[in-house]
Scaffold this motif. Structure first.
Motif, PDB file in Angstrom:
ATOM      1  N   THR A 155       6.693   6.039  -3.472  1.00 39.89           N
ATOM      2  CA  THR A 155       5.308   6.510  -3.570  1.00 39.89           C
ATOM      3  C   THR A 155       4.968   7.025  -4.964  1.00 39.89           C
ATOM      4  O   THR A 155       4.080   7.860  -5.115  1.00 39.89           O
ATOM      5  N   HIS A 156       5.624   6.505  -5.980  1.00 40.29           N
ATOM      6  CA  HIS A 156       5.404   7.011  -7.340  1.00 40.29           C
ATOM      7  C   HIS A 156       3.996   6.735  -7.868  1.00 40.29           C
ATOM      8  O   HIS A 156       3.438   7.537  -8.608  1.00 40.29           O
TER       9      HIS A 156
ATOM     10  N   ILE B 180       0.834  -1.192   0.000  1.00 40.59           N
ATOM     11  CA  ILE B 180       0.000   0.000   0.000  1.00 40.59           C
ATOM     12  C   ILE B 180       0.871   1.246   0.000  1.00 40.59           C
ATOM     13  O   ILE B 180       1.860   1.316   0.732  1.00 40.59           O
ATOM     14  N   GLU B 181       0.499   2.218  -0.820  1.00 40.10           N
ATOM     15  CA  GLU B 181       1.146   3.531  -0.809  1.00 40.10           C
ATOM     16  C   GLU B 181       0.143   4.533  -0.248  1.00 40.10           C
ATOM     17  O   GLU B 181      -1.030   4.508  -0.620  1.00 40.10           O
ATOM     18  N   MET B 182       0.603   5.409   0.642  1.00 43.20           N
ATOM     19  CA  MET B 182      -0.268   6.427   1.220  1.00 43.20           C
ATOM     20  C   MET B 182       0.328   7.809   1.005  1.00 43.20           C
ATOM     21  O   MET B 182       1.538   7.987   1.095  1.00 43.20           O
ATOM     22  N   ASP B 183      -0.550   8.768   0.729  1.00 51.14           N
ATOM     23  CA  ASP B 183      -0.107  10.140   0.520  1.00 51.14           C
ATOM     24  C   ASP B 183      -1.278  11.084   0.784  1.00 51.14           C
ATOM     25  O   ASP B 183      -2.411  10.645   0.956  1.00 51.14           O
TER      26      ASP B 183
ATOM     27  N   THR C 192      -5.003   9.601   0.883  1.00 52.69           N
ATOM     28  CA  THR C 192      -5.398   8.503   0.004  1.00 52.69           C
ATOM     29  C   THR C 192      -4.471   7.301   0.175  1.00 52.69           C
ATOM     30  O   THR C 192      -3.294   7.456   0.536  1.00 52.69           O
ATOM     31  N   ALA C 193      -5.012   6.127  -0.080  1.00 57.73           N
ATOM     32  CA  ALA C 193      -4.240   4.882  -0.019  1.00 57.73           C
ATOM     33  C   ALA C 193      -4.405   4.145  -1.339  1.00 57.73           C
ATOM     34  O   ALA C 193      -5.525   3.937  -1.812  1.00 57.73           O
ATOM     35  N   TYR C 194      -3.292   3.743  -1.923  1.00 54.39           N
ATOM     36  CA  TYR C 194      -3.259   3.090  -3.227  1.00 54.39           C
ATOM     37  C   TYR C 194      -2.731   1.663  -3.059  1.00 54.39           C
ATOM     38  O   TYR C 194      -1.683   1.450  -2.435  1.00 54.39           O
ATOM     39  N   CYS C 195      -3.458   0.698  -3.608  1.00 54.31           N
ATOM     40  CA  CYS C 195      -3.031  -0.699  -3.562  1.00 54.31           C
ATOM     41  C   CYS C 195      -2.249  -1.004  -4.838  1.00 54.31           C
ATOM     42  O   CYS C 195      -2.789  -0.886  -5.946  1.00 54.31           O
ATOM     43  N   ARG C 196      -0.996  -1.395  -4.696  1.00 56.22           N
ATOM     44  CA  ARG C 196      -0.163  -1.680  -5.874  1.00 56.22           C
ATOM     45  C   ARG C 196      -0.677  -2.879  -6.663  1.00 56.22           C
ATOM     46  O   ARG C 196      -0.655  -2.880  -7.885  1.00 56.22           O
ATOM     47  N   ARG C 197      -1.131  -3.907  -5.965  1.00 54.86           N
ATOM     48  CA  ARG C 197      -1.567  -5.117  -6.665  1.00 54.86           C
ATOM     49  C   ARG C 197      -2.847  -4.884  -7.458  1.00 54.86           C
ATOM     50  O   ARG C 197      -2.996  -5.344  -8.578  1.00 54.86           O
ATOM     51  N   LYS C 198      -3.786  -4.147  -6.890  1.00 59.29           N
ATOM     52  CA  LYS C 198      -5.050  -3.871  -7.563  1.00 59.29           C
ATOM     53  C   LYS C 198      -4.995  -2.642  -8.467  1.00 59.29           C
ATOM     54  O   LYS C 198      -5.914  -2.393  -9.237  1.00 59.29           O
TER      55      LYS C 198
END
Length: 161
Positions: A110-111, A24-27, A44-50
């Motif tokens: 966090t790209h 998970i990436e958060m920013d 926001t939280a971004y799931c790399r796998r999805k």
């Protein structure tokens, strides 16, 4: 052909295989509500796998960081690593919560969430820097973001009535 691709889109659901961990990436991204004096911080939280944003919170500081983590854990129970930028709120919140996941700090990790933030700025005028546009209420800002993330994830058919 376009409609078929939307039908094949899959929602961000928990991994079916227990061995499959998420990263998970958060920013955070900033905008204004009502006027330029009332800042709104969107976490926001971004799931790399999805490859999608799985949660967002509008708020300030430690409380918002903790809320975002709780929302992410509801969506993804098996997380391997959480990547954040240098914002100290994440580190303090995660230490207070005593999270079991590995927490890595640094812009180099966090790209994808930064790319998502750029997409938000490109598509939603209220997030542009040096803009006169803003949301009238926090509720409207939240609805706008929910609609935007749904559209980005599932396409237009997911939000059509």
């Amino acid at each position: 052909m376009l409609e078929e691709s939307h039908k094949k889109a899959r929602p961000c659901q928990p991994p079916q295989n227990k061995q499959q961990a998420d990263e998970i990436e958060m920013d955070e991204i900033y905008t204004f509500v009502q006027n330029k004096e009332q800042r709104a911080v969107v976490w926001t939280a971004y799931c790399r796998r999805k490859k999608c944003v799985i949660a967002h919170v509008i708020g300030e500081g430690l409380k918002a960081a903790k809320q975002l983590y709780a929302l992410v854990k509801e969506q993804r129970s098996h997380i391997d690593t959480i990547y954040t930028d240098g914002n100290s709120c994440y580190d303090v919140a995660f230490k207070q919560l005593q999270i079991p996941e590995t927490h890595q700090i640094g812009k180099e990790n966090t790209h994808l969430i930064e790319s998502s933030n750029s997409s938000i700025r490109d598509n939603l005028a209220r997030f542009m820097r040096k803009s006169k546009r803003h949301s009238k209420t926090f509720e409207m800002l939240n609805h706008t973001l929910t609609l935007f993330f749904t559209y980005k994830q599932f396409g237009l058919n997911a939000i059509a009535v």
